[in-house]
Structures are given as C-alpha cells and as structure tokens.
Scaffold this motif. Structure first.
Motif, mmCIF file in Angstrom:
data_model
loop_
_atom_site.group_PDB
_atom_site.id
_atom_site.type_symbol
_atom_site.label_atom_id
_atom_site.label_comp_id
_atom_site.label_asym_id
_atom_site.label_seq_id
_atom_site.Cartn_x
_atom_site.Cartn_y
_atom_site.Cartn_z
ATOM 1 N N PHE A 208 0.722 -1.450 0.034
ATOM 2 C CA PHE A 208 0.066 -0.090 0.082
ATOM 3 C C PHE A 208 0.947 1.207 0.037
ATOM 4 N N LEU A 209 1.902 1.192 0.837
ATOM 5 C CA LEU A 209 2.775 2.469 0.848
ATOM 6 C C LEU A 209 3.742 2.523 -0.485
ATOM 7 N N LEU A 210 3.980 1.503 -1.166
ATOM 8 C CA LEU A 210 4.786 1.579 -2.282
ATOM 9 C C LEU A 210 4.182 2.102 -3.540
ATOM 10 N N GLN A 211 2.681 1.763 -3.666
ATOM 11 C CA GLN A 211 1.823 2.441 -4.407
ATOM 12 C C GLN A 211 1.439 3.776 -4.343
ATOM 13 N N LEU A 212 1.139 4.127 -2.950
ATOM 14 C CA LEU A 212 0.884 5.592 -2.682
ATOM 15 C C LEU A 212 2.203 6.481 -2.979
ATOM 16 N N PHE A 213 3.191 6.091 -2.583
ATOM 17 C CA PHE A 213 4.459 6.494 -3.059
ATOM 18 C C PHE A 213 4.594 6.778 -4.444
ATOM 19 N N LYS B 145 14.375 4.626 -16.865
ATOM 20 C CA LYS B 145 15.705 4.837 -16.354
ATOM 21 C C LYS B 145 16.215 4.500 -14.898
ATOM 22 N N VAL B 146 15.040 4.337 -14.237
ATOM 23 C CA VAL B 146 15.221 3.936 -12.800
ATOM 24 C C VAL B 146 14.304 2.712 -12.532
ATOM 25 N N PHE B 147 14.915 1.469 -12.000
ATOM 26 C CA PHE B 147 14.336 0.315 -11.815
ATOM 27 C C PHE B 147 14.572 -0.052 -10.091
ATOM 28 N N PHE B 148 13.229 0.030 -9.541
ATOM 29 C CA PHE B 148 13.002 -0.186 -7.999
ATOM 30 C C PHE B 148 12.428 -1.557 -8.213
ATOM 31 N N ALA B 149 12.878 -2.494 -7.231
ATOM 32 C CA ALA B 149 12.183 -3.823 -7.045
ATOM 33 C C ALA B 149 12.188 -4.115 -5.552
ATOM 34 N N MET B 150 10.698 -4.308 -5.146
ATOM 35 C CA MET B 150 10.523 -4.656 -3.827
ATOM 36 C C MET B 150 10.433 -6.196 -3.814
ATOM 37 N N GLY B 151 11.616 -6.824 -3.415
ATOM 38 C CA GLY B 151 11.796 -8.333 -3.342
ATOM 39 C C GLY B 151 11.628 -8.932 -4.720
ATOM 40 N N GLY B 152 11.906 -10.100 -4.714
ATOM 41 C CA GLY B 152 11.803 -10.861 -6.124
ATOM 42 C C GLY B 152 13.278 -10.958 -6.773
ATOM 43 N N ASN B 153 13.362 -11.590 -7.773
ATOM 44 C CA ASN B 153 14.198 -11.989 -8.614
ATOM 45 C C ASN B 153 14.062 -11.667 -10.062
ATOM 46 N N PHE B 154 13.794 -10.076 -10.244
ATOM 47 C CA PHE B 154 13.095 -9.844 -11.767
ATOM 48 C C PHE B 154 14.042 -10.418 -12.700
ATOM 49 N N VAL B 155 15.206 -10.385 -13.051
ATOM 50 C CA VAL B 155 16.019 -10.834 -14.149
ATOM 51 C C VAL B 155 15.751 -12.453 -14.279
ATOM 52 N N GLY B 156 15.887 -13.105 -13.289
ATOM 53 C CA GLY B 156 15.692 -14.506 -13.130
ATOM 54 C C GLY B 156 14.351 -14.926 -13.480
ATOM 55 N N ALA B 157 13.286 -14.217 -13.281
ATOM 56 C CA ALA B 157 11.826 -14.573 -13.418
ATOM 57 C C ALA B 157 11.212 -14.191 -14.736
ATOM 58 N N THR B 158 11.786 -13.388 -15.518
ATOM 59 C CA THR B 158 11.296 -12.897 -16.751
ATOM 60 C C THR B 158 11.745 -13.517 -18.032
ATOM 61 N N PRO B 159 11.062 -13.164 -19.100
ATOM 62 C CA PRO B 159 11.159 -14.096 -20.370
ATOM 63 C C PRO B 159 12.498 -13.394 -21.059
ATOM 64 N N ASP B 160 12.894 -14.200 -22.241
ATOM 65 C CA ASP B 160 13.937 -13.513 -23.013
ATOM 66 C C ASP B 160 15.140 -12.917 -22.378
#
Length: 760
Positions: A173-178, A458-473
């Motif tokens: 909730f805080l992240l989407q609010l920000f 230009k800016v990527f912020f990840a709240m947890g996860g392994n974005f590079v490992g989870a995504t395709p291609d």
C-alpha cells in the motif's frame, strides 16, 4: 549442525535419472525437510521457527498462498514451505567482506543456487558508476542516491516500481501510494507473469479477478478438476484438502501434460495411515497436449448443452448474459479437431463428461499450465462457461479456484499494485491523501522491459523478487536492465538480479517474514491475503539477521521522505513508526477493509474479504450479470520435427529460488539442465536417453534463441510435448510471445527443435 555455504558451484554435467515416483510426501519429505532445515538453521532454531509457521500467533509461510483452516496442525507447513523458511531463517550471512571478495563480474558467473546458498545480506550495498564491486553504504546515503536519480528524470514515467508477491499489504500500500504521489502508475508485479490471465478472464466474466471458493468449499465438492497445476511441488498443503475432499466422497479429474506424483497419491505426514499407505487422489487423468485445454472445455460445454436437463436453466436465466451467442459457438465444437488439439481419446472425454454431469458441486482449480499461453484468457473464460452452465458459482462446494503461488501476490493487487488501476480506487486514494494520482496506464512487466530496452525507463526499483531470473527472453532482459541509470533491489538474499545492474545499483537488505519487527511504537506485525481472499496477520519471532536491516514499510517510508521531501503531506514517518496507522488508511481506501485493525484483533485467524459472486450471486460486471463468452477455439500448431516445450519448476525450487539440484518426484538427481521428452518423440528425433541436446526456440519473425547442453530424459509426457526447468529456459521465451489481453509471457508453449550439442 549448520553447514557452510558451498565454496564453488556444484558440477551438473551428469545428472542421475531414475523412474518417476507415484506418490508425494511421506517419510522422504519429512527427512528432506529436516535435512535442509538443520543445514540452514540448526536443530534448536529449526524447532523454534517451524512451529510458528502459519500459526495464528506466528508468521505466514513465504512459500505459497494456500489458506489455513481455523483449526491448525502443530506442524502447519509442507516440505517446500519448510525449505522457504529455512532459506530465510538461515544462520549464513553475506557481509561487506563477501562483496569485497566477489566482484559483480564474478557474481554474474555463479548459478542461482550458489548465490542463494550464501545467506542473508547484512548491510545496504552500493555499486557506484564505473565500480566493479558492491561496497557498504549508510542508509541515508542509499536513499539520497535514489532521490538524486528519481528527481533527475524527465518524467515520473521513466521510473519503474516492481513488486514481488511476498511483499506485505502494508508495504504494498505504501509503495503504490509513493509511486502515485511521485506521479506514475508504473507498478509492474509478479502477477503480470503468472495469474494476470486469470484476473483478466474472471473480471470480465464474473466481475472480480479472484477465486470464488473457500477451503470449506473444497471439502464439500462433488468434483474437483485440477487443470495445469502440480500441487505436489508448488502447493503441497493443497494435497491435504484434496485428501479430505476424497474422504468425503469427491472425485478428482487431473488435466495435465505430465503425470505428477502428488496427484496420483498423497502420503500425508500428519497421520500414521497417511505415512504408511497414503490416499489415491486422481480418479481420471487426462494427459492433455500443451495448450489444448480450451478445446477440451469447449467440447465439454457443447456436450453439456446437448444433454437434456444438464444446464441449470434457472441460474442461466437469472444470473447470466450472452448465453445464446455462446451456445451457438459451443454447438460448433468439433470432435475431430478436439482430439487433435488435446491428444485425448473420445472415451476419456466422455468419461470426464459423465463425472461433470454427476456433480452438482464442481470446483475447477488451475495454475500456470492454463495462464501462460497466447490463448490463456479465452481458455479460462471457457472454464467459467462450464461452471455457469452448471450453476456452479455462488453455491457451496463449487466455483473457480485459481491457485496463487506467491504468498501475498493477491493481496498486493488488492492494495493497488496495478499498472491499470480502477478510477474508483484512485479517487479514494486521492481523497484520503490529498494527492492527484495519474490516470494514464503504466507499464506491466513485459512493457517495463521494453521501456528499459528502448531508453524510455531509467530507474528500476524492485520490492523483493528476482526480476531478471523470473522474466522471459533472458538476453534481451539483461541487456535492457544494463541500460538503466539505477537499479535498486530490496532483498533478503542474493540472486541473479544483483549481478545484472544499471550504471549504479543498490541492494537494500530487509527483514523477512521470520524476523521480529520492532519500531518506535513497539513490536509490529504485517498482513497478507491468501489465495482464497482471507486476510490475516504475520508476526516474525526471530532476532533480525543484522542490526542494519530495515523493514519493507520503513524502506518505502524513508525513500518517500527522501524523494518527495517537505512537499509531501503524507505522514511517512508515522507510517514507519506504527503500522496500525497504515491499516487505518487502508480501511478508508480499499473496499472490504473497513475497521481493519479492530477486525484483526477480534479474529486472530483473520477475516474473509467480501466476494459478490460467492456471497450473494452478485456479479459486478459491465452487464450486471455473469458473462458467457464465445471466443474462437485456439491451440498451438507445431511444425513437423519440432516439440512444444513448457517451462516448469523442480521439486527443489520455489519460483526462481533453487534449494537443491534434485527433482525427487520426477527421478532427477544432481542437475537441472534436463529436457523431458516422450520416448516415441525422442525415437523419431533420433535422441537416445542420456544424449545431450541444445534447445532452440523458433519465433514467428524467424528469430531463434538457444539454451545449450540439456540431457535428454525419456519421460511419459504427452506426445509432441517436452518440459524443462526455468529460469534456465527463460532464454527461449521471446519477449513478444505473450497472452492476448493479459500480456503474460507464454512460457508454457514454446516451439523448439532439439539439436545435438556440439560437445556431445
């Protein structure tokens, strides 16, 4: 005794292969659970931690989103849940000295297994532009770096805020609010890659993108259809619910390209009889070809319509829309085409029809096997069509049951983590906080990667996860991430994403589910929403892995203060101090959360969110009724000499987290680069069991992608189909290969050819 992390990556060149097993859990699961837990936590910490998993006064297991009943077992966890907890509660530590010894280039050569085994990250780490390794940085400096980069953007839409499904309701909730106060709806999340197709289909047909059943409904069902799902590995506690349903007289149809041990027999480790004998679960196994599910359900619907008395006419008349158009399409379903699309026999489909017609209370459960195809949304709509024909929504023991994987992925969406938010949600948010949220849509996961690739983000912020490992291609995604000015990952442990960075990078270490969270107002708890819409508290019980960790809500609150400054009237500091104040605001913004704190206090086990279709057969769709749909039937056409590949998990895996190198139920030991191929298909392709092959995917634009060095395993898959583990095979999935409407990567239907490896 706690063991040290591996010094080097284990060799995986020659995995051992044995016949697949035909039962799940039992003594082997107990033994493996204790082995993993003790290696990570030691004996005393194992007992202290596992006995708090999924308890009313404990913490929610990060391993899946399966619900708990009101009455809990002492050991309310499964083998894979225990692995997830052990990985988080480990005594291993990743300190600044580790990063000093391992440049980013070295980390990039390591496997996900090796990275994850190193332990908990203890301090904020910073990779400066031009630097070759991470260095420790104070929290204040970390937030100043984020503020510097975000304020330098030409538009707020050049920032991306990704959310993993383990994020709590309060942090989400805080992240989407920000993000919205900052000025963007770029809120991609892991749901974009898994159940987005479910939400798209269900929102259109029944008016709410969530399942309509409870745990008690499963126990009361006459028939449970499990389609495109492997609960034995991905949702093991679901097996207990299926066992209880079977004991009450339910029958189970499994629809899947692979036979799965957990759906054949469950040896319940909670009971002596379960451990020794086990319970057979599946009554009818439909070994369907990959992507043939829509054709199967369409033909079943045709046969229901043509069977006198089979349609619940009162329900259809009172509660549905579009019946005539749908029946015209359904009557055109063709037996011959269906047999080709599904690979099933006429007798198997007729047997399934008999079981459907004999059931008044039917539940259909599904997971990624239905959601990750080009035609996933029409497929799930067709599932809904079947249930509408039978009046099986809003009836006890009946309904739709999309089974979520991440422990709070559904709650994050409820909290507003969505790139296409409803206007009513934004209106409520703006009224509560006195802000003006953007109304234009943001980027989902695939579009975020494209934006990074094209220089639009230009800016990527990840709240947890392994974005590079989870995504395709994989190659495209990694190149896109490296174009960013700044990449930020809120993490507990290392993963591949920390080695694929922008010009600058931050790792912000956070508390886990197992950790005590004490803020200035005292000890805190967070909340989650399970796969069936129940909201409950989660309280960690272990001392944090380091005094330098911050909670997820604290990280968001401090980032917001650093970025927005005095111009923001939002009480970020108060939110960090006392999470109850966050829940008070959620209660005024999100429908169904009225009196949030009071209801949690009155209901230690949690409370159910309202669900119109389930509770009162009220369907909040555009028509005001449940909608039949009539999309053309689709299924993958595979050229001669090619196979249709699905990516999947091993049993020693949770999403991209690799616990070990075995897949016990499928008979694989000591390696992950294997491809499961039917013996007859392998013979036609000239591939002996044990041969090594490169997997080469073919896309419609003529491009090819290669994953080299996979051991061929002759396996009882559906004919014309193959299977291999992700993330190793994510490289084969084109970024543009997505589901219509939902834009979910089509990771379950990849056309491949198998070429002998040059090294073989």
């Amino acid at each position: 005794m706690v063991s040290k992390p591996p010094a080097g990556d284990p060799v995986q060149d020659a995995p051992q292969v044995a016949p697949p097993q035909h039962a799940a859990a039992g003594l082997p699961a107990v033994a493996h659970t204790l082995k993993i837990a003790q290696a990570q936590m030691g004996v005393r910490r194992t007992a202290r931690t596992l006995l708090k998993v999924n308890q009313k006064d404990g913490f929610d297991c990060p391993g899946c989103a399966w619900p708990e009943g009101d009455k809990r077992h002492v050991a309310e966890f499964c083998e894979n849940g225990a692995k997830a907890v052990a990985e988080e509660a480990t005594l291993r530590r990743v300190t600044p000295d580790f990063f000093a010894a391992h440049p980013v280039a070295d980390l990039a050569t390591r496997s996900g297994y090796w990275l994850g085994q190193q332990g908990r990250i203890t301090q904020p780490m910073y990779l400066p532009e031009g630097g070759d390794r991470y260095e420790a940085v104070p929290w204040e400096r970390a937030f100043a770096i984020i503020a510097e980069e975000l304020r330098a953007l030409s538009s707020p839409d050049e920032a991306l805020f990704y959310t993993s499904g383990r994020t709590s309701n309060e942090a989400a909730f805080l992240l989407q609010l920000f993000a919205r106060e900052f000025g963007t709806n770029n809120l991609p999340d892991c749901s974009n890659m898994c159940h987005e197709s479910s939400g798209s289909a269900l929102n259109e047909t029944i008016g709410i993108g969530k399942g309509s059943v409870s745990l008690e409904d499963l126990h009361q069902a006459d028939l449970i259809i499990v389609a495109g799902q492997n609960p034995g590995t991905n949702h093991p506690r679901m097996l207990s619910a299926l066992e209880k349903a079977k004991a009450a007289g339910a029958r189970i149809i499994s629809v899947n390209p692979l036979p799965e041990a957990g759906l054949e027999k469950f040896k319940n480790p909670q009971t002596p009889q379960g451990m020794l004998k086990g319970a057979a679960l599946t009554d009818l196994f439909l070994q369907i070809r990959i992507g043939g599910d829509q054709a199967l359900f369409r033909l079943l619907n045709k046969l229901i319509i043509e069977t006198e008395g089979a349609v619940d006419e009162e329900f259809v008349r009172e509660h549905t829309h579009g019946y005539e158009e749908f029946t015209a399409a359904a009557r055109a379903a063709d037996w011959d085409e269906t047999l080709v699309a599904t690979g099933l026999t006429r007798g198997e489909i007729e047997r399934a029809l008999e079981m459907v017609l004999a059931s008044r209370r039917t539940i259909v459960c599904w997971a990624m096997g239905l959601t990750q195809h080009k035609h996933s949304v029409p497929t799930i709509r067709e599932v809904v069509n079947l249930l509408l024909l039978r009046g099986a929504i809003g009836r006890p023991g009946a309904g739709v049951c999309p089974v979520r994987g991440h422990s709070n992925v559904q709650g994050d969406r409820t909290m507003g983590i969505f790139e296409r938010p409803a206007p009513a949600f934004l209106d409520a948010l703006d009224k509560e906080f006195g802000i003006v949220s953007p109304r234009h849509h943001g980027y989902d996961v695939v579009r975020s990667i494209q934006a990074l690739r094209d220089g639009e983000a230009k800016v990527f912020f990840a709240m947890g996860g392994n974005f590079v490992g989870a995504t395709p291609d994989t190659e495209v995604t990694e190149a896109a991430m490296r174009r960013a000015r700044l990449t930020v990952h809120v993490s507990t442990k290392l993963n591949r994403s920390h080695a694929v960075t922008g010009a600058r990078a931050l790792i912000l270490p956070t508390l886990g589910r197992t950790d005590k969270d004490v803020q200035r107002s005292g000890k805190q708890f967070v909340t989650v929403e399970d796969s069936m819409g129940l909201v409950h508290a989660s309280r960690g019980n272990l001392p944090p892995a380091s005094p330098h960790l911050l909670s997820e809500p604290a990280i968001v609150a401090r980032m917001a203060r650093a970025v927005l400054g005095a111009a923001s009237a939002t009480p970020w500091e108060e939110f960090e101090k006392d999470y109850a104040t966050i829940r008070d605001r959620i209660a005024r913004v999100v429908p169904g959360f009225e009196d949030f704190n009071a209801r949690l206090a009155a209901n230690p086990g949690g409370f159910a969110l309202p669900h119109g279709p389930r509770d009162e057969r009220r369907f909040p769709t555009a028509t005001g009724k449940a909608n039949f749909t009539a999309a053309p039937v689709e299924y993958p056409r595979v050229p001669e000499g090619r196979l249709l590949l699905q990516t999947l998990r091993s049993h020693d895996q949770y999403n991209t987290t690799i616990y070990g190198l075995d897949d016990r139920y499928r008979g694989i030991k000591g390696g992950r680069r294997v491809v499961l191929v039917h013996p007859a298909d392998a013979a036609e392709l000239g591939l002996a069991d044990g041969a090594y092959t490169d997997l080469v995917s073919e896309w419609t634009d003529g491009s090819e992608r290669r994953a080299p060095g996979f051991r061929v395993v002759h396996y009882p898959t559906a004919r014309g189909c193959a299977a291999a583990y992700y993330p190793e095979t994510n490289v084969l999935v084109p970024l543009e290969s997505t589901a219509d409407i939902s834009n979910t990567p089509a990771s379950k239907s990849v056309i491949v050819r198998l070429e002998q490896s040059p090294s073989a």
